[in-house]
Design a protein around this motif. Structure first.
Motif, PDB file in Angstrom:
ATOM      1  N   VAL A   9      14.055   1.639  28.974  1.00  0.00           N
ATOM      2  CA  VAL A   9      14.791   2.765  28.415  1.00  0.00           C
ATOM      3  C   VAL A   9      16.009   2.238  27.662  1.00  0.00           C
ATOM      4  CG1 VAL A   9      14.028   4.385  30.187  1.00  0.00           C
ATOM      5  CG2 VAL A   9      16.108   3.052  30.565  1.00  0.00           C
ATOM      6  N   GLU A  10      16.579   3.116  26.843  1.00  0.00           N
ATOM      7  CA  GLU A  10      17.742   2.726  26.038  1.00  0.00           C
ATOM      8  C   GLU A  10      19.023   2.689  26.856  1.00  0.00           C
ATOM      9  OE1 GLU A  10      18.125   1.834  22.949  1.00  0.00           O
ATOM     10  OE2 GLU A  10      16.504   2.641  21.711  1.00  0.00           O
ATOM     11  N   ARG A  11      19.177   3.666  27.784  1.00  0.00           N
ATOM     12  CA  ARG A  11      20.462   3.842  28.475  1.00  0.00           C
ATOM     13  C   ARG A  11      20.260   3.942  29.985  1.00  0.00           C
ATOM     14  NH1 ARG A  11      20.276   6.527  23.775  1.00  0.00           N
ATOM     15  NH2 ARG A  11      19.078   8.204  24.745  1.00  0.00           N
ATOM     16  N   ASP A  12      21.270   3.533  30.730  1.00  0.00           N
ATOM     17  CA  ASP A  12      21.221   3.613  32.189  1.00  0.00           C
ATOM     18  C   ASP A  12      21.030   5.046  32.670  1.00  0.00           C
ATOM     19  OD1 ASP A  12      21.516   0.896  32.598  1.00  0.00           O
ATOM     20  OD2 ASP A  12      23.708   0.986  32.687  1.00  0.00           O
ATOM     21  N   SER A  13      21.514   6.011  31.910  1.00  0.00           N
ATOM     22  CA  SER A  13      21.384   7.417  32.319  1.00  0.00           C
ATOM     23  C   SER A  13      19.931   7.884  32.336  1.00  0.00           C
ATOM     24  CB  SER A  13      22.194   8.316  31.378  1.00  0.00           C
ATOM     25  OG  SER A  13      21.721   8.191  30.037  1.00  0.00           O
ATOM     26  N   GLU A  14      19.029   7.117  31.726  1.00  0.00           N
ATOM     27  CA  GLU A  14      17.618   7.490  31.669  1.00  0.00           C
ATOM     28  C   GLU A  14      16.792   6.876  32.795  1.00  0.00           C
ATOM     29  OE1 GLU A  14      16.524   7.800  27.061  1.00  0.00           O
ATOM     30  OE2 GLU A  14      17.446   5.882  27.580  1.00  0.00           O
ATOM     31  N   VAL A  15      17.398   6.021  33.601  1.00  0.00           N
ATOM     32  CA  VAL A  15      16.640   5.255  34.587  1.00  0.00           C
ATOM     33  C   VAL A  15      16.022   6.155  35.652  1.00  0.00           C
ATOM     34  CG1 VAL A  15      16.841   3.550  36.446  1.00  0.00           C
ATOM     35  CG2 VAL A  15      17.847   3.091  34.200  1.00  0.00           C
TER      36      VAL A  15
END
Length: 315
Positions: A186-192
């Motif tokens: 994913v691009e960002r940690d918020s998407e994990v």
């Protein structure tokens, strides 16, 4: 570390699009999963991709000697190697969803090694051949004809090292060490968090096969064994790897077991986070290559992010 991807060929046209993205971003190997009753024919998709790409290596990952006789594999691989020399590979295992979904039984490990020998005798040195092994019996069947072993069992360096040593003894030399992992970059940690939920079905599919019945012998904590045995006993092959299927929902009902399996069998995170984990396992277990799955909601973006690992030289 060489990085490959594998894909379920539900739509040949879509499979080609994903393979073309993989080639464009520098991924060198594209595996087509073989569970034809559930996800469609494999060899036609392999040929379709080879015919419409230029350099990427393509082949079954993972196939088996049960749903096709080894002589049929050998004929297909020989033909493909003649048409696309140096661009064909085969990963062969005992069989999982492909055989269970049609009421058959997996092959004996020795049959897998014999199947690879049959392919090598027919196709010569051109195709790369890998034996897929999640346990010592499978690894002990690694033939001298195999270029490498595709190791299962998750991110447990001691276990991977044991399998690799067994394969080397059987083959009479150290074959290349690859492993397979569920992945969702994913691009960002918020998407994990959402990404971890999206790969539940793939995780339980790979874990059930990779851990087998001897959970304690494969390093599973004792307090998790009863719950994992219950999970695996309820596995529905008709829903194999389906993200919205019953297997994913069953795993979600067991949060402790889910957390363990995700950590052991999955790579979920940003390219930088994944690269660091790959670096550690490569150092500890001597892993030379890894096959990352593409069973995610947006495989195009996922594969493009995997390309960052290749282009950045960080794994």
């Amino acid at each position: 570390m060489e990085i490959a991807v594998s894909h379920l060929p539900t739509d040949p046209a879509r499979s080609l699009e994903i393979a073309q993205v993989a080639e464009e971003v520098g991924i060198g190997t594209f595996g087509v999963a073989d569970s034809s009753h559930l996800y469609g024919a494999m060899y036609p998709v392999v040929q379709h991709i080879l015919a419409h790409t230029r350099t990427i290596r393509v082949g079954p990952c993972v196939t088996n000697p049960v749903t096709r006789h080894p002589s049929v594999h050998a004929a297909d691989v020989t033909a493909l190697n003649g048409l696309f020399p140096g661009r064909v590979f085969v990963a062969m295992g005992t069989g999982d969803s492909a055989v269970h979904s049609v009421g058959l039984r997996p092959a004996d490990p020795g049959q897998v090694g014999e199947a690879l020998d049959t392919i090598r005798a027919a196709a010569g040195s051109g195709p790369q051949l890998f034996l897929a092994a999640s346990g010592p019996r499978a690894a002990a069947a690694t033939p001298g004809s195999a270029d490498g072993v595709l190791l299962g069992g998750g991110f447990e360096p001691g276990w991977l090292g044991r399998l690799a040593a067994t394969a080397a003894e059987a083959a009479g030399r150290p074959p290349r060490r690859w492993m397979i992992a569920v992945a969702h970059l994913v691009e960002r940690d918020s998407e994990v968090a959402a990404a971890r939920q999206a790969v539940r079905a793939s995780v339980i599919a790979v874990a059930r096969h990779g851990l087998g019945v001897n959970l304690a012998g494969r390093g599973v904590p004792a307090d998790l064994i009863p719950g994992l045995r219950e999970l695996f006993s309820r596995y529905v092959f008709a829903e194999h790897a389906r993200p919205d299927g019953v297997n994913a929902r069953t795993l979600a009902d067991h949060p402790r077991e889910e957390a363990y399996l995700l950590d052991r069998f999955a790579l979920v995170g940003t390219p930088g986070e994944v690269a660091e984990r790959l670096r550690v396992v490569a150092e500890k277990a001597g892993i030379e290559g890894i096959v990352l799955t593409t069973t995610v909601p947006d495989p195009m973006t996922h594969v493009a992010l995997i390309g960052r690992l290749v282009q950045g030289g960080r794994a």
